[in-house]
Design a protein around this motif. Sequence first.
Motif, PDB file in Angstrom:
ATOM      1  N   LEU A  84       0.841  -1.200   0.000  1.00 38.80           N
ATOM      2  CA  LEU A  84       0.000   0.000   0.000  1.00 38.80           C
ATOM      3  C   LEU A  84       0.882   1.258   0.000  1.00 38.80           C
ATOM      4  O   LEU A  84       0.591   2.241  -0.674  1.00 38.80           O
ATOM      5  CB  LEU A  84      -0.919  -0.028   1.231  1.00 38.80           C
ATOM      6  CG  LEU A  84      -1.879   1.152   1.389  1.00 38.80           C
ATOM      7  CD1 LEU A  84      -2.830   1.247   0.195  1.00 38.80           C
ATOM      8  CD2 LEU A  84      -2.689   1.028   2.676  1.00 38.80           C
ATOM      9  N   LYS A  85       1.977   1.185   0.756  1.00 40.97           N
ATOM     10  CA  LYS A  85       2.880   2.339   0.868  1.00 40.97           C
ATOM     11  C   LYS A  85       3.473   2.718  -0.486  1.00 40.97           C
ATOM     12  O   LYS A  85       3.622   3.895  -0.810  1.00 40.97           O
ATOM     13  CB  LYS A  85       3.999   1.987   1.866  1.00 40.97           C
ATOM     14  CG  LYS A  85       4.898   3.127   2.213  1.00 40.97           C
ATOM     15  CD  LYS A  85       5.660   2.807   3.500  1.00 40.97           C
ATOM     16  CE  LYS A  85       6.626   3.929   3.855  1.00 40.97           C
ATOM     17  NZ  LYS A  85       7.843   3.865   3.056  1.00 40.97           N
ATOM     18  N   GLU A  86       3.769   1.692  -1.290  1.00 37.99           N
ATOM     19  CA  GLU A  86       4.363   1.964  -2.608  1.00 37.99           C
ATOM     20  C   GLU A  86       3.468   2.829  -3.478  1.00 37.99           C
ATOM     21  O   GLU A  86       3.963   3.570  -4.331  1.00 37.99           O
ATOM     22  CB  GLU A  86       4.615   0.636  -3.342  1.00 37.99           C
ATOM     23  CG  GLU A  86       5.921  -0.022  -3.004  1.00 37.99           C
ATOM     24  CD  GLU A  86       6.040  -1.326  -3.767  1.00 37.99           C
ATOM     25  OE1 GLU A  86       6.772  -1.352  -4.744  1.00 37.99           O
ATOM     26  OE2 GLU A  86       5.350  -2.301  -3.386  1.00 37.99           O
ATOM     27  N   LEU A  87       2.146   2.723  -3.282  1.00 43.17           N
ATOM     28  CA  LEU A  87       1.224   3.521  -4.110  1.00 43.17           C
ATOM     29  C   LEU A  87       1.439   5.018  -3.862  1.00 43.17           C
ATOM     30  O   LEU A  87       1.113   5.842  -4.717  1.00 43.17           O
ATOM     31  CB  LEU A  87      -0.234   3.151  -3.827  1.00 43.17           C
ATOM     32  CG  LEU A  87      -0.660   1.729  -4.168  1.00 43.17           C
ATOM     33  CD1 LEU A  87      -2.169   1.579  -3.975  1.00 43.17           C
ATOM     34  CD2 LEU A  87      -0.287   1.365  -5.603  1.00 43.17           C
ATOM     35  N   GLY A 132       4.558   8.829 -11.376  1.00 43.86           N
ATOM     36  CA  GLY A 132       3.550   9.410 -12.256  1.00 43.86           C
ATOM     37  C   GLY A 132       2.127   9.190 -11.797  1.00 43.86           C
ATOM     38  O   GLY A 132       1.190   9.387 -12.572  1.00 43.86           O
ATOM     39  N   ALA A 133       1.939   8.780 -10.549  1.00 44.59           N
ATOM     40  CA  ALA A 133       0.570   8.529 -10.080  1.00 44.59           C
ATOM     41  C   ALA A 133       0.483   8.780  -8.583  1.00 44.59           C
ATOM     42  O   ALA A 133       1.473   8.643  -7.859  1.00 44.59           O
ATOM     43  CB  ALA A 133       0.162   7.090 -10.388  1.00 44.59           C
ATOM     44  N   GLU A 134      -0.725   9.155  -8.154  1.00 45.46           N
ATOM     45  CA  GLU A 134      -0.907   9.412  -6.719  1.00 45.46           C
ATOM     46  C   GLU A 134      -2.153   8.674  -6.213  1.00 45.46           C
ATOM     47  O   GLU A 134      -3.117   8.498  -6.958  1.00 45.46           O
ATOM     48  CB  GLU A 134      -1.039  10.902  -6.451  1.00 45.46           C
ATOM     49  CG  GLU A 134      -2.097  11.594  -7.277  1.00 45.46           C
ATOM     50  CD  GLU A 134      -1.942  13.113  -7.225  1.00 45.46           C
ATOM     51  OE1 GLU A 134      -1.888  13.634  -6.112  1.00 45.46           O
ATOM     52  OE2 GLU A 134      -1.876  13.736  -8.295  1.00 45.46           O
ATOM     53  N   ILE A 158      -4.619   6.644  -8.508  1.00 45.87           N
ATOM     54  CA  ILE A 158      -5.079   5.314  -8.088  1.00 45.87           C
ATOM     55  C   ILE A 158      -6.081   5.553  -6.962  1.00 45.87           C
ATOM     56  O   ILE A 158      -5.719   5.999  -5.871  1.00 45.87           O
ATOM     57  CB  ILE A 158      -3.908   4.431  -7.610  1.00 45.87           C
ATOM     58  CG1 ILE A 158      -2.883   4.260  -8.747  1.00 45.87           C
ATOM     59  CG2 ILE A 158      -4.424   3.069  -7.116  1.00 45.87           C
ATOM     60  CD1 ILE A 158      -1.665   3.457  -8.379  1.00 45.87           C
ATOM     61  N   VAL A 159      -7.348   5.330  -7.281  1.00 47.42           N
ATOM     62  CA  VAL A 159      -8.414   5.639  -6.323  1.00 47.42           C
ATOM     63  C   VAL A 159      -8.789   4.351  -5.590  1.00 47.42           C
ATOM     64  O   VAL A 159      -9.112   3.338  -6.220  1.00 47.42           O
ATOM     65  CB  VAL A 159      -9.645   6.217  -7.058  1.00 47.42           C
ATOM     66  CG1 VAL A 159     -10.756   6.548  -6.063  1.00 47.42           C
ATOM     67  CG2 VAL A 159      -9.243   7.451  -7.862  1.00 47.42           C
TER      68      VAL A 159
END
Length: 454
Positions: free
Chosen positions: A212-215, A220-222, A269-270
Amino acid sequence: MTSTRSDLRVAVIGSGPAGFYAADALLKSESPTVEVDLLDRLPTPWGLVRLGVAPDHENIKAVSRAFEKTAARPGFRFFGNVEVGSTVSHAELAALYDAVVYTVGAQTDRRLNIPGEDLPGSWPATAFVAWYNGHPDFQGLGFDLNTERVVVVGNGNVAIDCARMLALTAGELASTDTVDDAAEAIVRSPVEEILMLGRRGPVQAAFTPPELKELGELAGAEPVVDPADLVLDPASEAELEADRERARRNVDLLHEYAAREPEGKPRRIVLRFLVSPMAILGEERVEGVEIVHNELVEEDGRIVARPTGELETIPCGLVLRSVGYRGVPIDGVPFDERSGTIPNDRGRVEGAERTYAAGWIKRGPSGVIGTNKKDAAETVELLLEDARAGRLAAPGRDGDLAELLAEKRAHAVEYEGWQAIDMAEKAAGEPLGRPRVKLTSWEKLLHAGSKITR
Ligand SMILES: Cc1cc2nc3c(=O)[nH]c(=O)nc-3n(C[C@H](O)[C@H](O)[C@H](O)COP(=O)(O)OP(=O)(O)OC[C@H]3O[C@@H](n4cnc5c(N)ncnc54)[C@H](O)[C@@H]3O)c2cc1C
């Protein structure tokens, strides 16, 4: 090596982590002494370590170095491109070996059983993962990433892998062994939102904190989380109190994401919770997903999701279904359809003599790579106990697998053949600063793997 100087000859079927851990434990036994033939339907070993673990997790894939040490032990042979159930049967193996250990993993996906599941553009995560990892059965599938929103159904680490892979930039992909077609499709995709759907709440999510932390660390994404999704019902509060390090750290990270100001990165990333897909919508192909909002209720001491009836439609062009893997039956070997595993008692297969199981096909698809070590050790311990008690008195032990395969004109890729594949892939990757460039067709793999055979 056709004759044996060991007390036992054991066939291990499937060269993923469970197969290698089982082989290692068997080869270490001093009384009885054991020789192991490790068979795999693919020309390449390592199972999901090569073809499941995400390409940007190269450090995890490095566990294969331990497997290489096992392969170097005396008494070990590898037979790739040999499928049990088609190339050879269980009965043939039972005649050649004192015992057979199945470590064939969970080769297919669980289904959602909802309308529209088979529309073009709705894929099991198994196929997507196998595509970007270069599995020779899953190339040329025509994954169409030409959409602004992808829905990933599921809340485990495989769902996170899929979401993260879809969000990687050219720079992040450059140093991985992601296959070129997939890397190009990901970079060229107009995708702006990757939406993960969790059936239950944040406390029950199956993903683990490091993933989860990697997200939150992507170029290029949050990650995006609605604070309202983190308001817990009393049962979840109680579960969190009683926790379990995992849920506590997950919930802390999700709060951190919910509080973040948007950074304006090109992809989001929702993460949504308490929603289930009811139908995948579309005429010719996927155009959206209908979801229902859930509430959590306690049932038999477990917190389960119950639909509230509140529906919502989410437009999207691609759906990845990541709700679990399942084992596949092998002719002549008992199989439990309900659990998708081989029925067994701590690894002894029920209803089949001198037959054992380890890894995902023994306990179902859960746990990390290391979990299979303990699991395989338990199985091997019972196998050796049976051998010492004289329960493995084989009726056959007649001949050698290499002879049987030659009679059948079956072309096995032996360990030296795999080493030739490995060298070719690494050599192709080296000038590009990549760990390897995978050979992704059966033809190329068999060609490279046949350069060195005994
Ligand atoms: C997408 C994904 C990502 C993952 N990422 C991680 C991670 O980052 N870290 C982590 O710790 N764990 C991860 N895991 C979990 C880990 O991969 C598993 O715990 C582990 O691979 C299970 O080992 P196994 O040996 O039981 O099965 P597998 O690894 O699936 O190996 C089974 C082998 O059996 C062979 N086989 C199947 N049928 C036959 C047959 N009939 N005849 C001959 N051979 C056959 C297959 O070709 C395969 O090589 C991940 C899993 C998945 C699905």
